[in-house]
Write an enzyme that holds these catalytic residues in place. Structure first.
Site, PDB file in Angstrom:
ATOM      1  N   GLU A 158       0.804  -1.232   0.000  1.00 26.42           N
ATOM      2  CA  GLU A 158       0.000   0.000   0.000  1.00 26.42           C
ATOM      3  C   GLU A 158       0.834   1.278   0.000  1.00 26.42           C
ATOM      4  O   GLU A 158       0.605   2.176   0.805  1.00 26.42           O
ATOM      5  CB  GLU A 158      -0.963  -0.014   1.199  1.00 26.42           C
ATOM      6  N   GLU A 263      -5.702 -10.921  -1.801  1.00 30.58           N
ATOM      7  CA  GLU A 263      -6.557 -10.835  -0.607  1.00 30.58           C
ATOM      8  C   GLU A 263      -8.021 -10.823  -1.033  1.00 30.58           C
ATOM      9  O   GLU A 263      -8.826 -10.021  -0.558  1.00 30.58           O
ATOM     10  CB  GLU A 263      -6.232  -9.562   0.191  1.00 30.58           C
TER      11      GLU A 263
HETATM   12  C1  GLA Z   1      -4.788  -5.004   4.088  1.00 25.52           C
HETATM   13  C2  GLA Z   1      -3.543  -5.796   4.464  1.00 25.52           C
HETATM   14  C3  GLA Z   1      -3.871  -7.156   4.982  1.00 25.52           C
HETATM   15  C4  GLA Z   1      -5.027  -7.107   5.964  1.00 25.52           C
HETATM   16  C5  GLA Z   1      -6.202  -6.469   5.320  1.00 25.52           C
HETATM   17  C6  GLA Z   1      -7.356  -6.448   6.258  1.00 25.52           C
HETATM   18  O1  GLA Z   1      -5.310  -5.342   2.889  1.00 25.52           O
HETATM   19  O2  GLA Z   1      -2.663  -5.931   3.380  1.00 25.52           O
HETATM   20  O3  GLA Z   1      -2.751  -7.673   5.634  1.00 25.52           O
HETATM   21  O4  GLA Z   1      -4.669  -6.398   7.121  1.00 25.52           O
HETATM   22  O5  GLA Z   1      -5.833  -5.144   5.004  1.00 25.52           O
HETATM   23  O6  GLA Z   1      -7.496  -7.605   6.964  1.00 25.52           O
END
Ligand code: GLA
Length: 374
Positions: A158, A263
């Site tokens: 991020e 994710e």
């Molecule tokens: C972000 C992070 C993950 C996790 C998600 C929420 O996407 O990269 O590690 O913390 O948020 O669970």
């Protein structure tokens, strides 16, 4: 009367139904074995065997794992002189025992990183050299500890803002723009064979994606090699469109990069904010209208979710040559972070297995998108 080839049609139909039936009983990792790895994130209860049903599902359905919170800085390196490798060792051991591709997540991030990392003993911000030295020590220690076992690392997480510029974080403010290149260099130094990734959310939006392209080109010009871009894939029923996902994958593939979906989940709950991102610090008050499905998901929404998964996976399968891995953020709806973000205490339904560990219609929908085995 025209002679319709009735018999072959019936056979074809039956054949199709039979194929669908057989594939519906397939597992995720088998269905996509010619396309990409299928991963999930793991949590401590699953590793400890306190949730045997989920642990069995993980072994049966997935061939890659991501460490949830277990390898974030605050967990693995809570104090300057203290490394806490216990949970992550358990995680890596689990992956090795089950022959899985093991992901490291995440080395450098602005969240879930203790304050001391950026401060001196009196609480003032440290200078560039001090922070670089801490970063190097952390990366060499953690990546070195799992050298040859963890196959790929989210080196930075991020790092971009919505407008595509570098996010204003303590890393950027203290070290300067080259903190990203340095993180990749240190990770490469620690394990030259590990794949190194840049991971982010909302790269499906054009402004952010353009920033990512510029960043990757800049890093390459400095001799940094990035194996893949991670699209977090925290999606909603109506965002991003299949076309946006398609174009995003295509753009990175044209740059010669692989893509990981890192994710994946699909939020079906009413939005608490117009912000489409996945900033974990957001927190809104619980209201009944934001939590409409406490007694179960209506059939119509269940179907909408299945259709949405079909549409997204159709794009992923189309790009199977460019995608290494598709990882879900959680196994069942019960352990999704979306039960508590961005509103605490909701009943969320973003994954393929329900709260009892049973496959949802979305599970079958996803399996149906797999290319037939050849
Ligand atoms: C972000 C992070 C993950 C996790 C998600 C929420 O996407 O990269 O590690 O913390 O948020 O669970």
């Amino acid at each position: 009367m025209k002679n319709y080839p009735r018999f072959p049609v019936v056979l074809t139909l039956l054949g199709g139904m039979f194929a669908a039936e057989v594939r519906a009983q397939s597992t995720l990792k088998d269905a996509f074995k010619n396309d990409f790895l299928i991963g999930t994130s793991l949590n401590q209860p699953q590793l400890d065997g306190n949730n045997p049903r989920e642990t069995e599902l993980i072994k049966a359905q997935f061939n890659s794992i991501s460490p949830g919170n277990l390898l974030k800085w605050e967990t693995v390196h809570p104090k300057p002189d203290l490394y806490n490798f216990g949970p992550a060792d358990q995680y890596v051991e689990f992956g090795m025992q089950n022959g899985m591709f093991i992901v490291g997540h995440t080395l450098i991030w602005h969240n879930q990183t203790p304050k001391w990392v950026f401060q001196d003993a009196s609480g003032n911000l440290v200078d560039r050299n001090t922070l670089l030295a801490r970063m190097r020590e952390h990366i060499l220690t953690v990546v070195g500890h799992y050298k040859g076992k963890i196959g790929g690392w989210d080196v930075v997480n991020e790092v971009l803002d919505e407008d595509g510029r570098l996010r204003q974080t303590p890393w950027l403010k203290i070290i300067g723009e080259d903190y990203i290149a340095k993180a990749f260099q240190y990770a490469h130094e620690a394990d030259p064979n590990a794949q190194l990734y840049y991971n982010d959310y909302r790269l499906e939006s054009v402004s952010k994606r353009l920033g990512a392209i510029a960043l990757i080109k800049k890093l390459r010009a400095q001799g940094i090699s990035i194996a893949a871009v991670g699209l977090q894939g925290h999606y909603k029923l109506n965002w991003p469109s299949a076309l946006q996902i398609d174009q995003t994958i295509e753009t990175f593939a044209e740059l010669g990069l692989k893509v990981n979906i890192t994710e994946l989940d699909m939020d079906v709950l009413p939005p608490a904010t117009s912000n489409q991102g996945a900033d974990i610090t957001m927190n809104f008050a619980l209201q009944a209208k934001l939590n409409p499905y406490t007694n179960g998901l209506p059939v119509s929404v269940q179907q909408e979710l299945a259709q949405r998964y079909t549409d997204v996976f159709a794009v992923l399968v189309k790009h199977h040559k460019d995608i290494n891995r598709v990882t879900f953020w959680g196994v069942t709806d019960a352990d999704s972070w979306l039960n508590n973000w961005p509103v605490r205490g909701r009943t969320a339904y973003p994954l393929l297995f329900d709260r009892d560990g049973q496959p949802k219609p979305a599970f079958n929908a996803v399996i149906q998108t797999a290319r037939p085995a050849n």
